[in-house]
Design a protein around this motif. Structure first.
Motif, mmCIF file in Angstrom:
data_model
loop_
_atom_site.group_PDB
_atom_site.id
_atom_site.type_symbol
_atom_site.label_atom_id
_atom_site.label_comp_id
_atom_site.label_asym_id
_atom_site.label_seq_id
_atom_site.Cartn_x
_atom_site.Cartn_y
_atom_site.Cartn_z
ATOM 1 N N ILE A 295 10.145 -27.371 20.123
ATOM 2 C CA ILE A 295 10.281 -26.462 21.262
ATOM 3 C C ILE A 295 10.306 -25.025 20.765
ATOM 4 C CG2 ILE A 295 11.728 -25.793 23.227
ATOM 5 C CD1 ILE A 295 10.514 -28.626 23.452
ATOM 6 N N GLU A 296 9.545 -24.178 21.443
ATOM 7 C CA GLU A 296 9.580 -22.742 21.193
ATOM 8 C C GLU A 296 9.905 -22.053 22.512
ATOM 9 O OE1 GLU A 296 6.196 -19.545 20.435
ATOM 10 O OE2 GLU A 296 6.515 -20.827 18.677
ATOM 11 N N VAL A 297 11.014 -21.332 22.530
ATOM 12 C CA VAL A 297 11.474 -20.654 23.737
ATOM 13 C C VAL A 297 11.389 -19.155 23.502
ATOM 14 C CG1 VAL A 297 13.394 -20.331 25.326
ATOM 15 C CG2 VAL A 297 13.103 -22.525 24.185
ATOM 16 N N GLU A 298 10.678 -18.461 24.376
ATOM 17 C CA GLU A 298 10.668 -17.005 24.328
ATOM 18 C C GLU A 298 11.627 -16.512 25.401
ATOM 19 O OE1 GLU A 298 7.735 -13.119 24.690
ATOM 20 O OE2 GLU A 298 6.940 -15.099 25.190
ATOM 21 N N LEU A 299 12.606 -15.721 24.984
ATOM 22 C CA LEU A 299 13.590 -15.173 25.899
ATOM 23 C C LEU A 299 13.085 -13.844 26.472
ATOM 24 C CD1 LEU A 299 16.797 -15.881 23.766
ATOM 25 C CD2 LEU A 299 15.771 -17.315 25.559
ATOM 26 N N GLU A 300 13.650 -13.439 27.598
ATOM 27 C CA GLU A 300 13.253 -12.191 28.248
ATOM 28 C C GLU A 300 13.458 -10.984 27.343
ATOM 29 O OE1 GLU A 300 11.605 -11.471 30.941
ATOM 30 O OE2 GLU A 300 11.520 -13.499 31.741
ATOM 31 N N ASP A 301 14.419 -11.048 26.433
ATOM 32 C CA ASP A 301 14.670 -9.915 25.534
ATOM 33 C C ASP A 301 13.743 -9.917 24.319
ATOM 34 O OD1 ASP A 301 15.712 -11.890 23.865
ATOM 35 O OD2 ASP A 301 17.793 -11.237 24.061
ATOM 36 N N SER B 68 9.254 -17.960 28.550
ATOM 37 C CA SER B 68 8.247 -19.019 28.419
ATOM 38 C C SER B 68 8.762 -20.122 27.498
ATOM 39 C CB SER B 68 6.924 -18.466 27.883
ATOM 40 O OG SER B 68 7.072 -18.029 26.550
ATOM 41 N N VAL B 69 8.132 -21.291 27.644
ATOM 42 C CA VAL B 69 8.486 -22.443 26.816
ATOM 43 C C VAL B 69 7.196 -23.100 26.346
ATOM 44 C CG1 VAL B 69 9.569 -24.732 26.781
ATOM 45 C CG2 VAL B 69 10.641 -22.867 28.070
ATOM 46 N N LYS B 70 7.163 -23.431 25.053
ATOM 47 C CA LYS B 70 6.060 -24.222 24.493
ATOM 48 C C LYS B 70 6.641 -25.529 23.984
ATOM 49 C CE LYS B 70 2.975 -20.531 23.017
ATOM 50 N NZ LYS B 70 2.282 -19.919 21.870
ATOM 51 N N VAL B 71 5.945 -26.619 24.286
ATOM 52 C CA VAL B 71 6.324 -27.941 23.805
ATOM 53 C C VAL B 71 5.212 -28.414 22.875
ATOM 54 C CG1 VAL B 71 6.836 -30.312 24.460
ATOM 55 C CG2 VAL B 71 7.578 -28.444 25.934
ATOM 56 N N ASP B 72 5.569 -28.671 21.630
ATOM 57 C CA ASP B 72 4.585 -29.063 20.617
ATOM 58 C C ASP B 72 3.383 -28.112 20.608
ATOM 59 O OD1 ASP B 72 6.182 -31.144 19.791
ATOM 60 O OD2 ASP B 72 5.113 -32.677 20.934
ATOM 61 N N GLY B 73 3.658 -26.826 20.756
ATOM 62 C CA GLY B 73 2.623 -25.793 20.705
ATOM 63 C C GLY B 73 1.897 -25.529 22.000
ATOM 64 N N GLU B 74 2.169 -26.304 23.039
ATOM 65 C CA GLU B 74 1.486 -26.158 24.320
ATOM 66 C C GLU B 74 2.413 -25.501 25.340
ATOM 67 O OE1 GLU B 74 -0.229 -28.989 27.901
ATOM 68 O OE2 GLU B 74 -0.002 -29.851 25.904
ATOM 69 N N SER B 75 1.948 -24.424 25.964
ATOM 70 C CA SER B 75 2.740 -23.755 26.997
ATOM 71 C C SER B 75 2.863 -24.661 28.215
ATOM 72 C CB SER B 75 2.079 -22.444 27.427
ATOM 73 O OG SER B 75 2.141 -21.500 26.397
ATOM 74 N N ILE B 76 4.054 -24.712 28.783
ATOM 75 C CA ILE B 76 4.260 -25.474 30.012
ATOM 76 C C ILE B 76 4.723 -24.516 31.107
ATOM 77 C CG2 ILE B 76 4.769 -27.667 28.878
ATOM 78 C CD1 ILE B 76 7.761 -27.137 29.464
ATOM 79 N N TYR B 77 4.364 -24.830 32.339
ATOM 80 C CA TYR B 77 4.779 -24.019 33.472
ATOM 81 C C TYR B 77 6.206 -24.415 33.833
ATOM 82 C CZ TYR B 77 4.543 -21.524 37.882
ATOM 83 O OH TYR B 77 4.767 -20.646 38.901
ATOM 84 N N ILE B 78 7.085 -23.429 33.888
ATOM 85 C CA ILE B 78 8.467 -23.704 34.268
ATOM 86 C C ILE B 78 8.760 -23.008 35.597
ATOM 87 C CG2 ILE B 78 9.361 -24.179 31.966
ATOM 88 C CD1 ILE B 78 10.360 -21.308 31.808
ATOM 89 N N PHE B 79 9.440 -23.722 36.469
ATOM 90 C CA PHE B 79 9.793 -23.187 37.778
ATOM 91 C C PHE B 79 11.141 -22.484 37.739
ATOM 92 C CE2 PHE B 79 6.682 -26.417 38.442
ATOM 93 C CZ PHE B 79 5.861 -25.875 39.407
#
Length: 162
Positions: free
Chosen positions: A54-60, A6-17
């Protein structure tokens, strides 16, 4: 290769394809790169920004948070290229390292179409029409609310596009 959950931009989750996160190695520095395919709505929301949190959550399960620079990528599918300089690439174990001499970069557009993206989030755009109508129709149009006219035109176009 580590993938993005998942990715959050300025605290807001965005849908990524689709996405790719990797380290770009140049002769001068290392750069953490995040390329994401998003909707046109998301690109329009952020395209004028220079930096984003930016906050990126990785699969691990790891989370990478950083202030990243934004570059929109013209042509092709709507995407954002986010990047920031990093000191030590070893802090980002598991991420691929791509050098400037490599001939290929991660291709995140494969298998995705603009139609697929628009099924999830369709952008709206303002349109101005110039019409030549009888005065009684002009008067009727002027008395309608914009919301109602939008619905009428949308329904009319949808019935003709089928």
């Amino acid at each position: 290769m580590v993938s993005v959950r998942s990715v959050k931009v300025d605290g807001e989750s965005i849908y990524i394809f689709n996405s790719a996160i990797y380290i770009f190695e140049s002769s001068m520095c290392y750069t953490l790169q995040l390329d994401v395919i998003v909707s046109e709505v998301v690109v329009n929301r952020y395209k004028t920004e220079e930096q984003l949190i930016i906050e990126v959550e990785l699969e691990d399960g790891r989370i990478i948070s950083s202030i990243m620079h934004l570059k929109t990528v013209p042509g092709g599918l709507p995407q954002l290229n986010l990047f920031c300089d990093i000191e030590d690439p070893d802090e980002y174990s598991g991420l691929d390292i791509v050098s400037e001499s490599d001939s290929e970069f991660p291709d995140i557009e494969t298998g995705i179409t603009l139609e697929d993206i628009r099924k999830v989030e369709m952008p709206n755009e303002k349109v101005t029409l110039k019409l030549n109508l009888p005065i009684n129709q002009v008067e009727w149009l002027k008395n309608q609310k914009a919301r109602d006219l939008n619905a009428i035109i949308k329904e009319l176009l949808e019935s003709h596009l089928r």
